[in-house]
Motif scaffolding. Structure first.
Motif, PDB file in Angstrom:
ATOM      1  N   MET A  86      17.831   0.983  18.061  1.00  0.00           N
ATOM      2  CA  MET A  86      17.596   1.520  16.739  1.00  0.00           C
ATOM      3  C   MET A  86      16.357   0.883  16.115  1.00  0.00           C
ATOM      4  N   SER A  87      15.813   1.585  15.169  1.00  0.00           N
ATOM      5  CA  SER A  87      14.635   1.059  14.487  1.00  0.00           C
ATOM      6  C   SER A  87      15.045   0.337  13.213  1.00  0.00           C
ATOM      7  N   ASN A  88      14.091  -0.358  12.648  1.00  0.00           N
ATOM      8  CA  ASN A  88      14.364  -1.099  11.420  1.00  0.00           C
ATOM      9  C   ASN A  88      14.360  -0.164  10.222  1.00  0.00           C
ATOM     10  N   VAL A  89      15.141  -0.537   9.221  1.00  0.00           N
ATOM     11  CA  VAL A  89      15.182   0.227   7.983  1.00  0.00           C
ATOM     12  C   VAL A  89      13.965  -0.167   7.155  1.00  0.00           C
ATOM     13  N   VAL A  90      13.260   0.834   6.622  1.00  0.00           N
ATOM     14  CA  VAL A  90      12.051   0.587   5.847  1.00  0.00           C
ATOM     15  C   VAL A  90      12.323   0.963   4.396  1.00  0.00           C
ATOM     16  N   ASN A  91      12.042   0.039   3.510  1.00  0.00           N
ATOM     17  CA  ASN A  91      12.177   0.322   2.092  1.00  0.00           C
ATOM     18  C   ASN A  91      10.923   1.083   1.666  1.00  0.00           C
ATOM     19  N   LEU A  92      11.068   2.360   1.356  1.00  0.00           N
ATOM     20  CA  LEU A  92       9.929   3.207   1.061  1.00  0.00           C
ATOM     21  C   LEU A  92       9.200   2.778  -0.213  1.00  0.00           C
ATOM     22  N   ARG A  93       9.919   2.259  -1.176  1.00  0.00           N
ATOM     23  CA  ARG A  93       9.288   1.806  -2.417  1.00  0.00           C
ATOM     24  C   ARG A  93       8.333   0.648  -2.131  1.00  0.00           C
ATOM     25  N   LEU A  94       8.791  -0.303  -1.317  1.00  0.00           N
ATOM     26  CA  LEU A  94       7.933  -1.437  -0.976  1.00  0.00           C
ATOM     27  C   LEU A  94       6.753  -1.000  -0.110  1.00  0.00           C
ATOM     28  N   ALA A  95       6.989  -0.075   0.794  1.00  0.00           N
ATOM     29  CA  ALA A  95       5.903   0.412   1.643  1.00  0.00           C
ATOM     30  C   ALA A  95       4.849   1.120   0.801  1.00  0.00           C
ATOM     31  N   ARG A  96       5.286   1.906  -0.175  1.00  0.00           N
ATOM     32  CA  ARG A  96       4.353   2.612  -1.052  1.00  0.00           C
ATOM     33  C   ARG A  96       3.532   1.619  -1.881  1.00  0.00           C
ATOM     34  N   LYS A  97       4.185   0.588  -2.392  1.00  0.00           N
ATOM     35  CA  LYS A  97       3.481  -0.418  -3.184  1.00  0.00           C
ATOM     36  C   LYS A  97       2.472  -1.183  -2.326  1.00  0.00           C
ATOM     37  N   ARG A  98       2.839  -1.496  -1.092  1.00  0.00           N
ATOM     38  CA  ARG A  98       1.896  -2.186  -0.198  1.00  0.00           C
ATOM     39  C   ARG A  98       0.666  -1.321   0.069  1.00  0.00           C
ATOM     40  N   LYS A  99       0.916  -0.026   0.281  1.00  0.00           N
ATOM     41  CA  LYS A  99      -0.190   0.900   0.537  1.00  0.00           C
ATOM     42  C   LYS A  99      -1.110   0.989  -0.681  1.00  0.00           C
ATOM     43  N   GLU A 100      -0.540   1.089  -1.886  1.00  0.00           N
ATOM     44  CA  GLU A 100      -1.345   1.151  -3.104  1.00  0.00           C
ATOM     45  C   GLU A 100      -2.169  -0.120  -3.291  1.00  0.00           C
ATOM     46  N   ARG A 101      -1.564  -1.272  -3.004  1.00  0.00           N
ATOM     47  CA  ARG A 101      -2.301  -2.536  -3.119  1.00  0.00           C
ATOM     48  C   ARG A 101      -3.468  -2.582  -2.143  1.00  0.00           C
ATOM     49  N   ALA A 102      -3.250  -2.112  -0.933  1.00  0.00           N
ATOM     50  CA  ALA A 102      -4.318  -2.110   0.071  1.00  0.00           C
ATOM     51  C   ALA A 102      -5.447  -1.168  -0.351  1.00  0.00           C
ATOM     52  N   GLU A 103      -5.110  -0.017  -0.917  1.00  0.00           N
ATOM     53  CA  GLU A 103      -6.141   0.922  -1.375  1.00  0.00           C
ATOM     54  C   GLU A 103      -6.930   0.334  -2.541  1.00  0.00           C
ATOM     55  N   LYS A 104      -6.226  -0.307  -3.475  1.00  0.00           N
ATOM     56  CA  LYS A 104      -6.914  -0.931  -4.608  1.00  0.00           C
ATOM     57  C   LYS A 104      -7.830  -2.050  -4.136  1.00  0.00           C
ATOM     58  N   GLU A 105      -7.403  -2.803  -3.145  1.00  0.00           N
ATOM     59  CA  GLU A 105      -8.235  -3.881  -2.613  1.00  0.00           C
ATOM     60  C   GLU A 105      -9.483  -3.318  -1.950  1.00  0.00           C
ATOM     61  N   ALA A 106      -9.347  -2.190  -1.260  1.00  0.00           N
ATOM     62  CA  ALA A 106     -10.510  -1.567  -0.626  1.00  0.00           C
ATOM     63  C   ALA A 106     -11.507  -1.102  -1.685  1.00  0.00           C
ATOM     64  N   VAL A 107     -11.014  -0.511  -2.774  1.00  0.00           N
ATOM     65  CA  VAL A 107     -11.889  -0.072  -3.858  1.00  0.00           C
ATOM     66  C   VAL A 107     -12.551  -1.274  -4.511  1.00  0.00           C
ATOM     67  N   ALA A 108     -11.797  -2.332  -4.714  1.00  0.00           N
ATOM     68  CA  ALA A 108     -12.343  -3.540  -5.329  1.00  0.00           C
ATOM     69  C   ALA A 108     -13.435  -4.152  -4.453  1.00  0.00           C
ATOM     70  N   ALA A 109     -13.233  -4.156  -3.142  1.00  0.00           N
ATOM     71  CA  ALA A 109     -14.247  -4.698  -2.239  1.00  0.00           C
ATOM     72  C   ALA A 109     -15.525  -3.869  -2.300  1.00  0.00           C
ATOM     73  N   GLU A 110     -15.373  -2.554  -2.379  1.00  0.00           N
ATOM     74  CA  GLU A 110     -16.539  -1.682  -2.483  1.00  0.00           C
ATOM     75  C   GLU A 110     -17.273  -1.927  -3.800  1.00  0.00           C
TER      76      GLU A 110
END
Length: 64
Positions: free
Chosen positions: A1-25
């Motif tokens: 079986m695969s691991n259970v993924v908390n979608l809320r946390l995954a979405r927040k991680r993705k948003e943080r990564a996108e904001k960091e990319a914009v900030a770096a630019e």
């Protein structure tokens, strides 16, 4: 079986990564000294003037 993924946390991680990319630019665009910005502006103006000076008019094409 695969691991259970908390979608809320995954979405927040993705948003943080996108904001960091914009900030770096933004750091690369706006994190320059006044002298560097002026040099880039001068180079841009010189290139535009060069192109404009060597532009062919339609009247120049009709001359023998």
């Amino acid at each position: 079986m695969s691991n259970v993924v908390n979608l809320r946390l995954a979405r927040k991680r993705k948003e943080r990564a996108e904001k960091e990319a914009v900030a770096a630019e933004n750091r690369t665009l706006h994190g320059r000294s006044k002298a560097e910005r002026q040099l880039d502006l001068a180079r841009k103006n010189k290139a535009e003037a060069f192109i404009e000076a060597h532009r062919l008019d339609q009247t120049d094409l009709n001359k023998p």
